[in-house]
Design a protein around this motif. Sequence first.
Motif, PDB file in Angstrom:
ATOM      1  N   VAL A 281     -10.978   3.913  17.880  1.00 33.72           N
ATOM      2  CA  VAL A 281     -12.082   4.762  17.434  1.00 33.72           C
ATOM      3  C   VAL A 281     -13.189   3.905  16.830  1.00 33.72           C
ATOM      4  O   VAL A 281     -14.372   4.067  17.149  1.00 33.72           O
ATOM      5  N   VAL A 282     -12.817   2.981  15.974  1.00 36.84           N
ATOM      6  CA  VAL A 282     -13.791   2.127  15.304  1.00 36.84           C
ATOM      7  C   VAL A 282     -14.527   1.251  16.325  1.00 36.84           C
ATOM      8  O   VAL A 282     -15.754   1.090  16.257  1.00 36.84           O
ATOM      9  N   ALA A 283     -13.784   0.690  17.270  1.00 40.00           N
ATOM     10  CA  ALA A 283     -14.412  -0.162  18.295  1.00 40.00           C
ATOM     11  C   ALA A 283     -15.415   0.631  19.124  1.00 40.00           C
ATOM     12  O   ALA A 283     -16.506   0.137  19.454  1.00 40.00           O
ATOM     13  N   ALA A 284     -15.063   1.871  19.469  1.00 43.74           N
ATOM     14  CA  ALA A 284     -15.984   2.714  20.232  1.00 43.74           C
ATOM     15  C   ALA A 284     -17.241   3.018  19.422  1.00 43.74           C
ATOM     16  O   ALA A 284     -18.357   3.000  19.953  1.00 43.74           O
TER      17      ALA A 284
ATOM     18  N   MET B  47      -7.411  10.475  25.999  1.00 44.48           N
ATOM     19  CA  MET B  47      -8.290  10.961  24.939  1.00 44.48           C
ATOM     20  C   MET B  47      -7.546  10.988  23.607  1.00 44.48           C
ATOM     21  O   MET B  47      -6.450  11.549  23.517  1.00 44.48           O
ATOM     22  N   ILE B  48      -8.112  10.379  22.603  1.00 44.36           N
ATOM     23  CA  ILE B  48      -7.570  10.466  21.255  1.00 44.36           C
ATOM     24  C   ILE B  48      -8.147  11.733  20.628  1.00 44.36           C
ATOM     25  O   ILE B  48      -9.352  11.816  20.395  1.00 44.36           O
ATOM     26  N   PRO B  49      -7.333  12.759  20.345  1.00 47.28           N
ATOM     27  CA  PRO B  49      -7.863  14.036  19.865  1.00 47.28           C
ATOM     28  C   PRO B  49      -8.335  13.939  18.419  1.00 47.28           C
ATOM     29  O   PRO B  49      -7.886  13.079  17.661  1.00 47.28           O
ATOM     30  N   TYR B  50      -9.224  14.850  18.026  1.00 45.62           N
ATOM     31  CA  TYR B  50      -9.679  14.838  16.621  1.00 45.62           C
ATOM     32  C   TYR B  50      -8.587  15.369  15.704  1.00 45.62           C
ATOM     33  O   TYR B  50      -8.524  15.024  14.529  1.00 45.62           O
ATOM     34  N   GLY B  51      -7.693  16.210  16.236  1.00 51.67           N
ATOM     35  CA  GLY B  51      -6.586  16.751  15.463  1.00 51.67           C
ATOM     36  C   GLY B  51      -5.439  17.131  16.381  1.00 51.67           C
ATOM     37  O   GLY B  51      -5.652  17.409  17.571  1.00 51.67           O
TER      38      GLY B  51
ATOM     39  N   GLN C 288     -21.118   9.837  24.639  1.00 50.88           N
ATOM     40  CA  GLN C 288     -20.598   8.512  24.981  1.00 50.88           C
ATOM     41  C   GLN C 288     -19.245   8.251  24.336  1.00 50.88           C
ATOM     42  O   GLN C 288     -18.370   7.622  24.945  1.00 50.88           O
ATOM     43  N   LEU C 289     -19.045   8.740  23.121  1.00 46.49           N
ATOM     44  CA  LEU C 289     -17.735   8.577  22.485  1.00 46.49           C
ATOM     45  C   LEU C 289     -16.673   9.352  23.253  1.00 46.49           C
ATOM     46  O   LEU C 289     -15.558   8.852  23.457  1.00 46.49           O
ATOM     47  N   ARG C 290     -17.010  10.547  23.685  1.00 42.07           N
ATOM     48  CA  ARG C 290     -16.060  11.323  24.490  1.00 42.07           C
ATOM     49  C   ARG C 290     -15.745  10.587  25.797  1.00 42.07           C
ATOM     50  O   ARG C 290     -14.596  10.549  26.240  1.00 42.07           O
ATOM     51  N   GLU C 291     -16.760   9.993  26.411  1.00 44.51           N
ATOM     52  CA  GLU C 291     -16.543   9.257  27.666  1.00 44.51           C
ATOM     53  C   GLU C 291     -15.665   8.033  27.455  1.00 44.51           C
ATOM     54  O   GLU C 291     -14.974   7.586  28.379  1.00 44.51           O
TER      55      GLU C 291
ATOM     56  N   SER D 211     -17.125  14.584  13.293  1.00 43.58           N
ATOM     57  CA  SER D 211     -15.720  14.548  12.878  1.00 43.58           C
ATOM     58  C   SER D 211     -14.961  13.538  13.740  1.00 43.58           C
ATOM     59  O   SER D 211     -14.938  13.652  14.972  1.00 43.58           O
ATOM     60  N   LEU D 212     -14.338  12.565  13.086  1.00 45.81           N
ATOM     61  CA  LEU D 212     -13.576  11.540  13.783  1.00 45.81           C
ATOM     62  C   LEU D 212     -12.105  11.948  13.884  1.00 45.81           C
ATOM     63  O   LEU D 212     -11.615  12.724  13.064  1.00 45.81           O
TER      64      LEU D 212
END
Length: 427
Positions: free
Chosen positions: A402-405, A1-5, A344-347, A387-388
């Motif tokens: 992130v952009v690809a997702a 998981m890429i965290p938001y922060g 879906q982004l989280r998944e 929030s990205l």
Amino acid sequence: MIPYGKQDINQQDIDAVIAVLQSDFLTQGPQVPLFEQALIAHTGADYAVACNSATSALHLACLALELGEGDWLWTTPITFVASANCGLYCGAKVDFVDIDPATYNLCPKALEKKLITAKAQNKLPKVVIPVHLCGQSCDMAAIHALSLQYGFKIIEDAAHAIGGTYQGSPIGCGQYADITVFSFHPVKIVTTAEGGAALTNQRALADKMMRLRSHGITRDKTLMMPISGFDIDEQGDWYYQQLELGFNYRMTELQAALGVSQIQRLQAFVTKRRRLANRYNTLLADLPLTLPTQLEKTNSAWHLYVVGLQLEPMDLLQKNSAKKDLLKTSSSQAFLPKNKVFKQLRELGIGVNLHYIPVHTQPYYQQMGFAYGDFPVAENYYQQALSLPLFHGMTDQQQDEVVAALQTVLVQSVLVNSVLLIDGSRN
């Protein structure tokens, strides 16, 4: 998981904390004053009062400005609940001012309109708390001008904004505010694990906040009250007096040492965040998103990168006409509401988040009489905001993921649904 922060801790930070553990002071030692001096050096403010959290700092700021029962505190609905709760802690009443639709910060025009009405009703605020959302300053010159006209005090909630500038000056310098509050939570730009600070250019406010953060106690005999039948001058260095009801809001030496180390990298942190934000601006330009707006007189610290989801298919077609060819080849897919986009982004391993749920919609505030529809611009923001991930250690590869997702989840589903709507309208 890429965290938001995410915090960024290096060996220098670790060594600084270990040194405190090996020292004689774990609290009330030399590190807290050193951290306060570092904040003063960065911002140009005259005084800094370090606390165990930004919430504590907000509470102390309200108390220092003598906010109390019968008074009003106004803030923005798009913030963390602490920006409003601090007024309730003092027994004051809380109200909100709607946001600017471009910057998402408290809107000076909405503030002026509300002040005119409040003056006629004899309900003017004693304190207004503008919040520098995502790290971009509010239009403080305009808000300050209104404060002079209507007589309210200003607490800048700059929890997101250390390292940012407004009109060429560091946020926190105090040019347009009585007190500025910073946060040093782990996801913030500089961290002390938990922690906050209140900065001011007024000695009396600083002295009061310093007393109140430590039980309202003083050892300064020039401030002590006379006691009948008791000679204060005969008392030794052990003697202290409690002058008012205070709190234990002190920052520890461990937290301060981490802060002293972290703030040395503040410029590097902010520079990296600005580069990542600019890269997002380029990479996301053709997606169905509203990108952050930056005012010319501000330079955001970029604590957060918040986009708005453009989920209306027809609007998307108008704004992305170059993508119409995609409609002919895409397979049918249902239109995704915001909660499905989020899921879906989280998944896909993208740790998106939401900043913030409008405070006036919280059940606690609904019980005070607030309702949906009270602040429509803030509510519209909430329906669209996402929030990205953005943090100092983020790599270009992670940002590309992130952009690809986003491309996968947004473009295909929304464009295909546009086809379905167009076909349905023809039928």
